[in-house]
Design an enzyme around this catalytic site. Sequence first.
Site, mmCIF file in Angstrom:
data_model
loop_
_atom_site.group_PDB
_atom_site.id
_atom_site.type_symbol
_atom_site.label_atom_id
_atom_site.label_comp_id
_atom_site.label_asym_id
_atom_site.label_seq_id
_atom_site.Cartn_x
_atom_site.Cartn_y
_atom_site.Cartn_z
ATOM 1 N N HIS A 64 -22.512 7.356 3.081
ATOM 2 C CA HIS A 64 -23.100 7.391 1.962
ATOM 3 C C HIS A 64 -24.205 6.924 1.659
ATOM 4 O O HIS A 64 -24.558 5.734 2.573
ATOM 5 C CB HIS A 64 -21.467 6.610 0.973
ATOM 6 C CG HIS A 64 -20.609 7.249 0.706
ATOM 7 N ND1 HIS A 64 -19.610 6.775 1.160
ATOM 8 C CD2 HIS A 64 -20.680 9.008 1.079
ATOM 9 C CE1 HIS A 64 -18.112 8.291 0.985
ATOM 10 N NE2 HIS A 64 -19.128 9.142 1.136
ATOM 11 N N ASP A 66 -25.175 4.553 -0.674
ATOM 12 C CA ASP A 66 -25.721 3.356 -1.063
ATOM 13 C C ASP A 66 -26.185 2.630 0.574
ATOM 14 O O ASP A 66 -25.401 1.243 0.328
ATOM 15 C CB ASP A 66 -24.428 3.279 -1.602
ATOM 16 C CG ASP A 66 -22.675 3.614 -1.425
ATOM 17 O OD1 ASP A 66 -23.180 4.177 -1.046
ATOM 18 O OD2 ASP A 66 -22.237 2.475 -1.664
ATOM 19 N N HIS A 142 -12.534 6.237 5.071
ATOM 20 C CA HIS A 142 -13.061 6.548 3.939
ATOM 21 C C HIS A 142 -13.154 8.283 3.827
ATOM 22 O O HIS A 142 -12.722 8.585 4.767
ATOM 23 C CB HIS A 142 -14.386 6.087 4.300
ATOM 24 C CG HIS A 142 -14.881 5.303 2.735
ATOM 25 N ND1 HIS A 142 -14.841 5.073 1.883
ATOM 26 C CD2 HIS A 142 -16.387 6.072 2.968
ATOM 27 C CE1 HIS A 142 -15.591 5.387 0.911
ATOM 28 N NE2 HIS A 142 -16.588 5.771 1.460
HETATM 29 ZN ZN LIG Z 1 -19.676 2.675 -0.057
HETATM 30 ZN ZN LIG Z 2 -18.858 4.667 1.100
#
Ligand SMILES: [Zn+2]
Ligand SMILES: [Zn+2]
Length: 306
Positions: A64, A66, A142
């Site tokens: 991801h 971020d 996740h």
């Molecule tokens: Zn994250």
């Molecule tokens: Zn994530």
Amino acid sequence: MQFDVTILGINGAIPAYNRHPSAQVVTYNGQNFLVDCGEGTQLQMNRYGIKRGKLDNIFISHLHGDHYFGLIGLISSFHLNYRTAPLHIYGPQGLDEIINAHLKWSQTLLRYEIYFHPLSANKPKVIFEDDLLSVETILLKHRLPTTGFLFREKGGRRNMRRDKIQEYNLQVDDILRIKDGGDYVTPDGKTILNSELTSAPRPPRSYAYCCDTLYNEDMLEQIRGVDLLYHDSTFAEEHKERAEETMHTTAKNAGVIAEKANANQLLLGHFSARYENLEVLLNEAKSVFPNTKLAAEGETFPVGLD
Ligand SMILES: [Zn+2]
Ligand SMILES: [Zn+2]
């Protein structure tokens, strides 16, 4: 020996309220390890005096944005700063393709080597080891294959007792043998046991980075007794459903994990941009695990007692 964590980014998903996406530097005995590298990490490193030159190992938890959008910029700056030392990057499969695509299309031939170590999200594994420290992956739950990282100091050797050096008039050779676990035989033939000549080493310290993840009891055994636990705490209880949908943890459940793992201290991080004031998250976690702090950018948190 120095063992601490300097926080560079504490937000999840998007930057907000002057909070940056995930990044932090674990420092052990003068060596820096970068854990995640969200957008703005280089600027945060400059701001908080983290030297790029002392960084040889980068760990990326998952893909991801971020958690890694700052990586290409950092790789490029190393190149522009005439880095020659090899760089080790540990991350999910595919990260190497992403990096190589950037380098290929910008026609960049790096001045240094990158060694890419793909991580498995199926089995925990020791991925870094030297004489003093090991790093192993933690399996997280996740939406993408995701690993946390457990930094574990190796057990120290027993310490030579100064009073015994004087008492027996020990010489350098004797001391080295005793430090290696040997007993001492006095000139008149009496054996003094190693346990009498040395004191127990300090218990090894450990730090666990668990982000991003759903509430996950499967990792409890692995992180049991950890000195410092950094845990995903994206949401407050009122957004519990959102936490489950997006496979994140509430601050309160981060507290439950810390409590069940018998951690010494909990650091909350990866905050949702919906919270300007983070006190609600801190209070909810503290209701189950009192020794909790909010991670804060630019702050350095010691791992255990030196
Ligand atoms: Zn994250
Ligand atoms: Zn994530």
